[in-house]
Design an enzyme around this catalytic site. Structure first.
Site, PDB file in Angstrom:
ATOM      1  N   LYS A 157       0.872  -1.195   0.000  1.00  0.00           N
ATOM      2  CA  LYS A 157       0.000   0.000   0.000  1.00  0.00           C
ATOM      3  C   LYS A 157       0.902   1.236   0.000  1.00  0.00           C
ATOM      4  CE  LYS A 157      -2.111   2.990   2.010  1.00  0.00           C
ATOM      5  NZ  LYS A 157      -1.908   4.404   1.676  1.00  0.00           N
ATOM      6  N   GLU A 191       8.819   0.840  11.390  1.00  0.00           N
ATOM      7  CA  GLU A 191       9.904   1.814  11.282  1.00  0.00           C
ATOM      8  C   GLU A 191       9.242   3.174  11.322  1.00  0.00           C
ATOM      9  OE1 GLU A 191      11.948   4.516  10.147  1.00  0.00           O
ATOM     10  OE2 GLU A 191      12.223   3.660   8.162  1.00  0.00           O
ATOM     11  N   CYS A 212      13.244  10.118   8.077  1.00  0.00           N
ATOM     12  CA  CYS A 212      13.014   9.715   9.469  1.00  0.00           C
ATOM     13  C   CYS A 212      14.322   9.745  10.259  1.00  0.00           C
ATOM     14  CB  CYS A 212      12.380   8.337   9.525  1.00  0.00           C
ATOM     15  SG  CYS A 212      13.147   7.192   8.388  1.00  0.00           S
ATOM     16  N   GLU A 245       9.166  15.362  16.320  1.00  0.00           N
ATOM     17  CA  GLU A 245       9.599  15.214  14.929  1.00  0.00           C
ATOM     18  C   GLU A 245       8.892  16.248  14.050  1.00  0.00           C
ATOM     19  OE1 GLU A 245       8.278  11.758  12.579  1.00  0.00           O
ATOM     20  OE2 GLU A 245      10.359  11.499  11.977  1.00  0.00           O
TER      21      GLU A 245
HETATM   22  P1  NAI Z   1       1.269   8.246   8.015  1.00  0.00           P
HETATM   23  O1  NAI Z   1       1.916   7.409   9.041  1.00  0.00           O
HETATM   24  O2  NAI Z   1      -0.156   8.620   8.188  1.00  0.00           O
HETATM   25  O3  NAI Z   1       1.390   7.553   6.574  1.00  0.00           O
HETATM   26  C1  NAI Z   1       2.241   6.487   6.243  1.00  0.00           C
HETATM   27  C2  NAI Z   1       1.475   5.411   5.503  1.00  0.00           C
HETATM   28  O4  NAI Z   1       0.524   4.814   6.382  1.00  0.00           O
HETATM   29  C3  NAI Z   1       0.675   5.902   4.301  1.00  0.00           C
HETATM   30  O5  NAI Z   1       0.704   4.930   3.291  1.00  0.00           O
HETATM   31  C4  NAI Z   1      -0.733   6.023   4.880  1.00  0.00           C
HETATM   32  O6  NAI Z   1      -1.759   5.937   3.906  1.00  0.00           O
HETATM   33  C5  NAI Z   1      -0.773   4.830   5.811  1.00  0.00           C
HETATM   34  N1  NAI Z   1      -1.755   4.925   6.898  1.00  0.00           N
HETATM   35  C6  NAI Z   1      -2.286   6.037   7.469  1.00  0.00           C
HETATM   36  N2  NAI Z   1      -3.147   5.701   8.449  1.00  0.00           N
HETATM   37  C7  NAI Z   1      -3.169   4.348   8.504  1.00  0.00           C
HETATM   38  C8  NAI Z   1      -3.848   3.407   9.315  1.00  0.00           C
HETATM   39  N3  NAI Z   1      -4.693   3.784  10.269  1.00  0.00           N
HETATM   40  N4  NAI Z   1      -3.613   2.089   9.108  1.00  0.00           N
HETATM   41  C9  NAI Z   1      -2.758   1.682   8.158  1.00  0.00           C
HETATM   42  N5  NAI Z   1      -2.099   2.531   7.357  1.00  0.00           N
HETATM   43  C10 NAI Z   1      -2.286   3.849   7.519  1.00  0.00           C
HETATM   44  O7  NAI Z   1       2.140   9.553   7.841  1.00  0.00           O
HETATM   45  P2  NAI Z   1       1.687  10.982   7.291  1.00  0.00           P
HETATM   46  O8  NAI Z   1       0.356  11.393   7.846  1.00  0.00           O
HETATM   47  O9  NAI Z   1       1.798  10.948   5.826  1.00  0.00           O
HETATM   48  O10 NAI Z   1       2.809  11.932   7.914  1.00  0.00           O
HETATM   49  C11 NAI Z   1       2.634  12.452   9.220  1.00  0.00           C
HETATM   50  C12 NAI Z   1       3.941  12.512   9.959  1.00  0.00           C
HETATM   51  O11 NAI Z   1       4.486  11.217  10.098  1.00  0.00           O
HETATM   52  C13 NAI Z   1       5.032  13.288   9.263  1.00  0.00           C
HETATM   53  O12 NAI Z   1       4.910  14.655   9.520  1.00  0.00           O
HETATM   54  C14 NAI Z   1       6.259  12.684   9.855  1.00  0.00           C
HETATM   55  O13 NAI Z   1       6.536  13.287  11.092  1.00  0.00           O
HETATM   56  C15 NAI Z   1       5.883  11.245  10.080  1.00  0.00           C
HETATM   57  N6  NAI Z   1       6.363  10.355   9.014  1.00  0.00           N
HETATM   58  C16 NAI Z   1       7.421   9.549   9.255  1.00  0.00           C
HETATM   59  C17 NAI Z   1       7.919   8.744   8.263  1.00  0.00           C
HETATM   60  C18 NAI Z   1       9.093   7.866   8.479  1.00  0.00           C
HETATM   61  O14 NAI Z   1       9.743   7.484   7.500  1.00  0.00           O
HETATM   62  N7  NAI Z   1       9.396   7.475   9.674  1.00  0.00           N
HETATM   63  C19 NAI Z   1       7.358   8.746   6.917  1.00  0.00           C
HETATM   64  C20 NAI Z   1       6.188   9.575   6.768  1.00  0.00           C
HETATM   65  C21 NAI Z   1       5.751  10.358   7.789  1.00  0.00           C
END
Ligand code: NAI
Ligand code: MG
Length: 501
Positions: free
Chosen positions: A205, A279, A313, A410
Site C-alpha cells: 500500500k 519503522e 526519518c 519530529e
Molecule cells: P502516516 O503514518 O499517516 O502515513 C504512512 C502510511 O501509512 C501511508 O501509506 C498512509 O496511507 C498509511 N496509513 C495512514 N493511516 C493508517 C492506518 N490507520 N492504518 C494503516 N495505514 C495507515 O504519515 P503521514 O500522515 O503521511 O505523515 C505524518 C507525519 O508522520 C510526518 O509529519 C512525519 O513526522 C511522520 N512520518 C514519518 C515517516 C518515516 O519514514 N518514519 C514517513 C512519513 C511520515
C-alpha cells in the site's frame, strides 16, 4: 606548465574570484527533461498480475507539489479490493511462489533489479514529479539504491541456509506492506525484495501523495513475468492501509510511517498472531566535537537535515556542537545555508525541493512558529521562494534547550535546532533524552570517542564522520518510539522467516 605561467594563472583565478562575490553566483537553469516518461491519466489497482478497476469506483488525484498540477487519477481501494488482493497473494503463495526453487525466485529478483536500472531515468523523473524531491537525489540515491536492494536480496534467495545455519528458514505467507511518501520507490524495494527472496508474497500500500513509482514498479513486475499475484499494489489512504492491517489472512505487517499510525497498528494486531515490524519517526542527534574536521562536519550537517527537505526519518534534526567551536560552526553553517538552492525539484542544481504536501508544509510552519514562541532564535536566509508550489526555507533555531518542543518532536522538514555541550557525558545524556532512537551522527578525529558514543547512544544507526549513508548490506531500524525490527542486510531477512521447532 612553467612556474611562471602557473603563477599568472593563479593570479587570474584570484582576480576573477574577487570580482564575483561568492553568494551572488547564479546557476543557469538545468531542468531534467520529461520527454522520456510515461504517466497515464489514470491508474487502476494491481491485483493478481492485472490492472483492475476498484470495486469502490472511486479515484483520487496525485499532484506535483512543486506546482500543484494534477499528474494522474489513482484508484482508491476499499476493503473488498484489499480482500481481493490478499486472496490473490495467498493463491500465488500456495500455488507458485512458495514451491518454486529458491534460485528461480532469485532470477526474478535479478530481473526486477536490472529493469529498474534500465528505466532509472524514467523512475527518477516520476519520483521527483510526484513527491517534490530534487532530481539529483532521486537520480543518484533513491533509484540506484532501490535497484541495489533487489540485487542484494536476489543474491540471498538461494543462500538462506547460509544466512541461518543449522536451521530451516520458511516463509510466513502473505505480507501486508504499508509505506510512506518520503522515499516511495526505495521503501517499496526495502519491503518487497526481502519478502520475495524469502518466499513470501506481498500486498503493498503506497502513500496517497506518491503512488506513481509503485504503480510503475507494478508495470515492471508484470513485464518481468512474475507469477500472477506474487506482488499486488493497492492504492488509497489510511483506511486502505487499515483494511490491510485488519485482514485476517495477512501473516505479517511491515510499516514505515508516523509513530501514531505505528501505535495504532500494534494495537490492531494484538492477539492475532500476525508478525510486525515498525519503522517510525526519529529526532536524531548530530554531534560535533571540537576535534572534528569542521568543514566536512558542516557539509554533513547540511546533508543530514536539508537533504530531501528534511523528509527523512533519520534526519539529523538536533545538532549538538561542543561549546568551544560553536561560534565557528554556526558561522560556517549560516554561510553554507546561503548557497543552498531552494526551488524547482526538476532542476539539477536544486538542493532543496518541494515539501511533499500542503498538510506537511502546514505542520512545518506550525513548528517554525512554535520555536519562536518558545523563545528560540530563528535564522533563515533571505533568498526568495518560488511563487507557486509548496516550499520552505532551510531554518535554523539557535538558543534551544532540551525542553523545547521543537527539540523533542519530529518536524519532518528542513528545520535544525542547535544546542551546545561541554562533556561527552552531557551530550550522551541529552542525545538520548528523547522518545525516539532511530539514528545519530558523531563527528570527531578520535576513534575511541566514536566507539564510546556508538555503544551508548540509543540509536539503531550511528554514522561517524558522515551522515545519511545507506547500503543494502547494512541493517536499519530503531529503538524506543522509532519502532522495532530491522530492514536491510542479513537482519532484514529475519522478519520474513519462521523456523521449524
Ligand atoms: P502516516 O503514518 O499517516 O502515513 C504512512 C502510511 O501509512 C501511508 O501509506 C498512509 O496511507 C498509511 N496509513 C495512514 N493511516 C493508517 C492506518 N490507520 N492504518 C494503516 N495505514 C495507515 O504519515 P503521514 O500522515 O503521511 O505523515 C505524518 C507525519 O508522520 C510526518 O509529519 C512525519 O513526522 C511522520 N512520518 C514519518 C515517516 C518515516 O519514514 N518514519 C514517513 C512519513 C511520515
Ligand atoms: Mg504526488
Amino acid at each position: 606548465m612553467s612556474i611562471q605561467s602557473k603563477k599568472s594563472t593563479d593570479k587570474k583565478v584570484k582576480a576573477t574570484k574577487k570580482s564575483i562575490p561568492a553568494f551572488e553566483w547564479k546557476y543557469a537553469p538545468a531542468p531534467e527533461s520529461t520527454d522520456h516518461i510515461d504517466i497515464k491519466p489514470q491508474y487502476e489497482l494491481f491485483i493478481g498480475g492485472k490492472f483492475v478497476k476498484p470495486a469502490t469506483s472511486e479515484y483520487f488525484e496525485t499532484t506535483n507539489p512543486a506546482n500543484n498540477k494534477v499528474l494522474s487519477s489513482i484508484a482508491k481501494a476499499g476493503a473488498s479490493d484489499v480482500d481481493k488482493a490478499v486472496k490473490a497473494a495467498r493463491k500465488a503463495y500456495a500455488q507458485s511462489w512458495q514451491k518454486m526453487p529458491a534460485r528461480e525466485r532469485g532470477k526474478y529478483l535479478y530481473r526486477i533489479a536490472r529493469l529498474i536500472q534500465e528505466r532509472a531515468r524514467e523512475f527518477a523523473v516520476i519520483e521527483t514529479l510526484d513527491g517534490g524531491k530534487p532530481i539529483r537525489e532521486s537520480r543518484d540515491i533513491d533509484i540506484p539504491l532501490a535497484a541495489n536492494h533487489f540485487f542484494y536480496y536476489a543474491g540471498w534467495a538461494d543462500k538462506l541456509p547460509y544466512a541461518f545455519p543449522n536451521r530451516k528458514p520458511m516463509p510466513l505467507g502473505v505480507a501486508g506492506q504499508i509505506i510512506p511518501w518520503n522515499f516511495p520507490l526505495l521503501m517499496a524495494a526495502w519491503k518487497i525484495a526481502p519478502a520475495l527472496a524469502t518466499g513470501n508474497t506481498v500486498v503493498l500500500k503506497p502513500a496517497e501523495t506518491t503512488p506513481l513509482t509503485a504503480l510503475k514498479l507494478a508495470e515492471l513486475i508484470q513485464e518481468a513475468g512474475l507469477p500472477e499475484g506474487v506482488v499486488n499494489v493497492v492504492t488509497g489512504f489510511g483506511d486502505t492501509g487499515a483494511a490491510l492491517v485488519n485482514h485476517a489472512s495477512v501473516d505479517k505487517i511491515a510499516f514505515t510511517g508516523s509513530t501514531p499510525v505505528g501505535k495504532y497498528i500494534q494495537k490492531a494486531i494484538a492477539g492475532t498472531g500476525k508478525k510486525v515490524t515498525l519503522e517510525l519517526g526519529g529526532k536524531a542527534a548530530n554531534i560535533i566535537f571540537d576535534d572534528a574536521p569542521i568543514d566536512q562536519a558542516v557539509e554533513g550537517i547540511v546533508n543530514g537535515i536539508f537533504f530531501n527537505q528534511g523528509h527523512v526519518c533519520c534526519a539529523g534534526s538536533r545538532l549538538f556542537v561542543q561549546e568551544n567551536i560553536a561560534s565557528t560552526v554556526i558561522a560556517k553553517l549560516k554561510r553554507r545555508m546561503k548557497t543552498l538552492v531552494v526551488g524547482d525539484p526538476m532542476d539539477k542544481n536544486t538542493d532543496i525541493g518541494a515539501i511533499n504536501s500542503a498538510a506537511q508544509l502546514k505542520k512545518i510552519q506550525h513548528y517554525i512558529q512554535l520555536g519562536q514562541q518558545e523563545g528560540a532564535e530563528i535564522y533563515q536566509t533571505d533568498q526568495a521562494l518560488p511563487d507557486k508550489g509548496l516550499f520552505c526555507k532551510p531554518t535554523l533555531f539557535l538558543g534551544t534547550s532540551q525542553s523545547h518542543r521543537i527539540v523533542q518532536e519530529e518536524i519532518f522538514g528542513p528545520v535544525l535546532t542547535i544546542q551546545t555541550f561541554r562533556t561527552i557525558e552531557e551530550v550522551i545524556e541529552k542525545a538520548n533524552n528523547i522518545p525516539y532512537g532511530l539514528s545519530a551522527g558523531v563527528w570527531t578525529d578520535k576513534g575511541s570517542k566514536i566507539f564510546n558514543l556508538s555503544n551508548r547512544l540509543r540509536a539503531g544507526v550511528v554514522w561517524a564522520n558522515t551522515y545519511n549513508k545507506f547500503d543494502p548490506a547494512s541493517p536499519f531500524g530503531g529503538y524506543k518510539e522509532s519502532g522495532f525490527g530491522r530492514e536491510g542486510g542479513l537482519h532484514g531477512l529475519y522478519p520474513y522467516v519462521q523456523f521449524e521447532h
